[in-house]
Motif scaffolding. Structure first.
Motif, PDB file in Angstrom:
ATOM      1  N   LYS A   1     -18.757 -34.185  10.302  1.00 33.86           N
ATOM      2  CA  LYS A   1     -18.967 -32.749  10.555  1.00 33.86           C
ATOM      3  C   LYS A   1     -18.530 -31.989   9.306  1.00 33.86           C
ATOM      4  CE  LYS A   1     -16.338 -33.738  13.970  1.00 33.86           C
ATOM      5  NZ  LYS A   1     -16.632 -35.170  14.188  1.00 33.86           N
ATOM      6  N   LEU A   2     -19.483 -31.358   8.638  1.00 34.38           N
ATOM      7  CA  LEU A   2     -19.166 -30.603   7.429  1.00 34.38           C
ATOM      8  C   LEU A   2     -19.314 -29.115   7.708  1.00 34.38           C
ATOM      9  CD1 LEU A   2     -19.980 -31.526   3.809  1.00 34.38           C
ATOM     10  CD2 LEU A   2     -20.242 -29.156   4.550  1.00 34.38           C
ATOM     11  N   VAL A   3     -18.263 -28.361   7.428  1.00 34.90           N
ATOM     12  CA  VAL A   3     -18.247 -26.908   7.634  1.00 34.90           C
ATOM     13  C   VAL A   3     -18.281 -26.239   6.263  1.00 34.90           C
ATOM     14  CG1 VAL A   3     -16.970 -24.949   8.571  1.00 34.90           C
ATOM     15  CG2 VAL A   3     -16.959 -27.149   9.783  1.00 34.90           C
ATOM     16  N   LEU A   4     -19.303 -25.435   6.026  1.00 32.95           N
ATOM     17  CA  LEU A   4     -19.458 -24.736   4.753  1.00 32.95           C
ATOM     18  C   LEU A   4     -19.205 -23.246   4.985  1.00 32.95           C
ATOM     19  CD1 LEU A   4     -22.190 -25.411   2.110  1.00 32.95           C
ATOM     20  CD2 LEU A   4     -21.462 -23.080   2.618  1.00 32.95           C
ATOM     21  N   VAL A   5     -18.213 -22.700   4.299  1.00 31.70           N
ATOM     22  CA  VAL A   5     -17.756 -21.329   4.520  1.00 31.70           C
ATOM     23  C   VAL A   5     -17.988 -20.491   3.265  1.00 31.70           C
ATOM     24  CG1 VAL A   5     -15.698 -19.904   4.911  1.00 31.70           C
ATOM     25  CG2 VAL A   5     -16.038 -22.003   6.229  1.00 31.70           C
ATOM     26  N   ALA A   6     -18.500 -19.276   3.450  1.00 36.68           N
ATOM     27  CA  ALA A   6     -18.607 -18.303   2.363  1.00 36.68           C
ATOM     28  C   ALA A   6     -17.284 -17.546   2.259  1.00 36.68           C
ATOM     29  CB  ALA A   6     -19.762 -17.338   2.624  1.00 36.68           C
ATOM     30  N   GLY A   7     -16.645 -17.632   1.110  1.00 32.77           N
ATOM     31  CA  GLY A   7     -15.288 -17.112   0.958  1.00 32.77           C
ATOM     32  C   GLY A   7     -15.149 -15.622   1.196  1.00 32.77           C
ATOM     33  N   ARG A   8     -16.207 -14.834   0.910  1.00 34.04           N
ATOM     34  CA  ARG A   8     -16.139 -13.377   1.097  1.00 34.04           C
ATOM     35  C   ARG A   8     -17.164 -12.924   2.137  1.00 34.04           C
ATOM     36  NH1 ARG A   8     -16.244 -10.261  -4.486  1.00 34.04           N
ATOM     37  NH2 ARG A   8     -15.825  -8.570  -3.018  1.00 34.04           N
ATOM     38  N   ASP A   9     -17.277 -13.669   3.194  1.00 31.83           N
ATOM     39  CA  ASP A   9     -18.260 -13.399   4.247  1.00 31.83           C
ATOM     40  C   ASP A   9     -17.881 -12.118   4.995  1.00 31.83           C
ATOM     41  OD1 ASP A   9     -20.034 -13.522   6.454  1.00 31.83           O
ATOM     42  OD2 ASP A   9     -20.090 -15.707   6.310  1.00 31.83           O
ATOM     43  N   THR A  10     -18.756 -11.125   4.948  1.00 34.32           N
ATOM     44  CA  THR A  10     -18.490  -9.847   5.621  1.00 34.32           C
ATOM     45  C   THR A  10     -19.188  -9.755   6.975  1.00 34.32           C
ATOM     46  OG1 THR A  10     -20.342  -8.817   4.446  1.00 34.32           O
ATOM     47  CG2 THR A  10     -18.153  -8.610   3.445  1.00 34.32           C
TER      48      THR A  10
ATOM     49  N   ARG B   1     -13.242 -37.084  11.091  1.00 35.44           N
ATOM     50  CA  ARG B   1     -14.452 -37.157  10.283  1.00 35.44           C
ATOM     51  C   ARG B   1     -15.017 -35.756  10.038  1.00 35.44           C
ATOM     52  NH1 ARG B   1     -18.574 -41.673  12.138  1.00 35.44           N
ATOM     53  NH2 ARG B   1     -19.137 -41.514   9.926  1.00 35.44           N
ATOM     54  N   LYS B   2     -14.224 -34.930   9.385  1.00 41.21           N
ATOM     55  CA  LYS B   2     -14.646 -33.565   9.097  1.00 41.21           C
ATOM     56  C   LYS B   2     -14.303 -33.222   7.658  1.00 41.21           C
ATOM     57  CE  LYS B   2     -10.309 -31.560  10.856  1.00 41.21           C
ATOM     58  NZ  LYS B   2      -9.716 -30.607  11.811  1.00 41.21           N
ATOM     59  N   LYS B   3     -15.036 -32.235   7.141  1.00 38.97           N
ATOM     60  CA  LYS B   3     -14.811 -31.787   5.774  1.00 38.97           C
ATOM     61  C   LYS B   3     -15.084 -30.292   5.706  1.00 38.97           C
ATOM     62  CE  LYS B   3     -16.382 -32.615   0.980  1.00 38.97           C
ATOM     63  NZ  LYS B   3     -15.082 -33.085   0.428  1.00 38.97           N
ATOM     64  N   LEU B   4     -14.222 -29.575   4.990  1.00 34.19           N
ATOM     65  CA  LEU B   4     -14.392 -28.140   4.782  1.00 34.19           C
ATOM     66  C   LEU B   4     -14.777 -27.901   3.333  1.00 34.19           C
ATOM     67  CD1 LEU B   4     -14.071 -25.188   5.850  1.00 34.19           C
ATOM     68  CD2 LEU B   4     -11.710 -25.299   5.025  1.00 34.19           C
ATOM     69  N   MET B   5     -15.898 -27.214   3.122  1.00 35.69           N
ATOM     70  CA  MET B   5     -16.305 -26.783   1.790  1.00 35.69           C
ATOM     71  C   MET B   5     -16.335 -25.258   1.783  1.00 35.69           C
ATOM     72  SD  MET B   5     -19.402 -29.436   0.790  1.00 35.69           S
ATOM     73  CE  MET B   5     -19.723 -28.569  -0.754  1.00 35.69           C
ATOM     74  N   GLU B   6     -15.575 -24.656   0.913  1.00 30.75           N
ATOM     75  CA  GLU B   6     -15.534 -23.198   0.829  1.00 30.75           C
ATOM     76  C   GLU B   6     -16.062 -22.764  -0.524  1.00 30.75           C
ATOM     77  OE1 GLU B   6     -12.454 -19.462   1.566  1.00 30.75           O
ATOM     78  OE2 GLU B   6     -12.174 -21.389   2.561  1.00 30.75           O
ATOM     79  N   ILE B   7     -17.012 -21.831  -0.496  1.00 33.72           N
ATOM     80  CA  ILE B   7     -17.585 -21.306  -1.730  1.00 33.72           C
ATOM     81  C   ILE B   7     -16.961 -19.939  -1.993  1.00 33.72           C
ATOM     82  CG2 ILE B   7     -19.704 -20.758  -2.966  1.00 33.72           C
ATOM     83  CD1 ILE B   7     -21.212 -22.433  -0.936  1.00 33.72           C
ATOM     84  N   PRO B   8     -16.059 -19.841  -2.938  1.00 32.98           N
ATOM     85  CA  PRO B   8     -15.367 -18.564  -3.163  1.00 32.98           C
ATOM     86  C   PRO B   8     -16.296 -17.514  -3.756  1.00 32.98           C
ATOM     87  CG  PRO B   8     -14.786 -20.157  -4.861  1.00 32.98           C
ATOM     88  CD  PRO B   8     -15.612 -20.894  -3.861  1.00 32.98           C
ATOM     89  N   GLY B   9     -16.020 -16.255  -3.397  1.00 36.45           N
ATOM     90  CA  GLY B   9     -16.704 -15.133  -4.026  1.00 36.45           C
ATOM     91  C   GLY B   9     -18.107 -14.842  -3.533  1.00 36.45           C
ATOM     92  N   VAL B  10     -18.583 -15.557  -2.500  1.00 41.30           N
ATOM     93  CA  VAL B  10     -19.943 -15.300  -2.016  1.00 41.30           C
ATOM     94  C   VAL B  10     -19.893 -14.727  -0.606  1.00 41.30           C
ATOM     95  CG1 VAL B  10     -20.949 -17.097  -3.452  1.00 41.30           C
ATOM     96  CG2 VAL B  10     -20.255 -17.650  -1.121  1.00 41.30           C
TER      97      VAL B  10
ATOM     98  N   SER C   1     -26.202 -19.092  -3.628  1.00 42.30           N
ATOM     99  CA  SER C   1     -25.982 -18.874  -5.062  1.00 42.30           C
ATOM    100  C   SER C   1     -24.822 -19.710  -5.595  1.00 42.30           C
ATOM    101  CB  SER C   1     -25.723 -17.386  -5.339  1.00 42.30           C
ATOM    102  OG  SER C   1     -24.499 -16.963  -4.726  1.00 42.30           O
ATOM    103  N   GLY C   2     -23.923 -20.143  -4.715  1.00 46.28           N
ATOM    104  CA  GLY C   2     -22.782 -20.957  -5.139  1.00 46.28           C
ATOM    105  C   GLY C   2     -22.988 -22.444  -4.990  1.00 46.28           C
TER     106      GLY C   2
END
Length: 270
Positions: free
Chosen positions: A211-220, A237-246, A253-254
């Motif tokens: 289970k992969l969770v992809l998070v936008a760091g500046r999500d409004t 069996r999980k992974k967090l990917m955070e894209i800062p500034g998007v 874009s990240g």
């Protein structure tokens, strides 16, 4: 002060609250869903331009399939966000094709060319039927991806039909709809009127795959804290990917090439 002068303001307040509750109850579908209709014939024309074919066929089109000689590694099923329609995600099929995957862009009832109700039960039942049919048609690994609302739909579908699914990708997701709605409206009102829960933590409790969770760091729109809460509530069996500034709608874009490779490698168990 006379009692009648006290009663009138109370009645006006109660009437205002009742009006707010009624509006939230009856308008919540339109607050959550922003479909863009398109005639089936026009959708078929757009699909041809995008090198997508109607699936399972042009008569009963539940989604749009990209398959080529390069798509040999497996299948990825995408549930899109709450706006527009599935053909707006042609870029996802392009990206997955470069990594060797066939892609199905699922369309929701009430979106694009399709008719039907847009409540959670309807979308989840339709999504699980799509999952089952896709599993029957194609051999090899099958991964499910969902973006925003689509992450909630993906989780709800997996609660009904997770057999044969090898991994799930949740992009800019929430932990449950109540939490996000409470970010915008008083929590007490939300709990009284919200019909759909989209509780992704509960819905994914029985899913044992990656289970992969992809998070936008500046999500409004869906603040990052709700994506992190989803990740925290998931099992092994999980992974967090955070894209800062998007923000919510520009997370793409990240996503550099190495990010896509990292994401797919985790889902594949490499």
């Amino acid at each position: 002060m006379s009692r009648k002068y006290l009663v009138k303001p109370i009645l006006r307040t109660l009437l205002l609250i009742a009006t707010m509750l009624g509006a939230l109850y009856f308008l919540q579908d339109s607050l959550l869903h922003f479909p863009e209709p398109i005639e089936h014939a026009a959708a078929l024309a757009v699909a041809r331009e995008l090198r997508l074919t109607p699936w399972p066929d042009a008569t009963e089109t539940r989604g749009w399939l990209r398959q080529s000689p390069r798509t040999t590694r497996g299948t990825i099923l995408l549930f899109h966000g709450n706006g527009g329609h599935a053909l707006h995600r042609g870029w996802f099929a392009d990206e997955m094709e470069t990594h060797g995957y066939r892609t199905l862009l699922a369309e929701y009832p009430g979106y694009g060319h399709r008719s039907g109700s847009k409540d959670e039960a309807s979308l989840a039942a339709d999504a699980s039927a799509t999952l089952h049919a896709l599993r029957q048609q194609f051999a090899g690994p099958l991964f499910v991806a969902g973006e925003s609302l689509g992450a909630g739909v993906a989780a709800a579908a997996l609660a009904r039909a997770s057999a044969g699914v090898d991994g799930v990708l949740l992009i800019t997701p929430w932990n449950n709809l109540t939490s996000v709605a409470s970010h915008y409206y008083p929590h007490a009102l939300v709990r009284l009127v919200l019909r759909d829960g989209y509780d992704s933590v509960t819905n994914l409790r029985g899913f044992m795959g990656p289970k992969l969770v992809l998070v936008a760091g500046r999500d409004t729109i869906i603040p990052a804290e709700y994506g992190r809460a989803l990740y925290a509530g998931l099992g092994a069996r999980k992974k967090l990917m955070e894209i800062p500034g998007v923000d919510h709608n520009d997370w793409l874009s990240g996503m550099r090439p190495d990010k896509w490779r990292e994401m797919l490698a985790f889902l594949e168990g490499a």
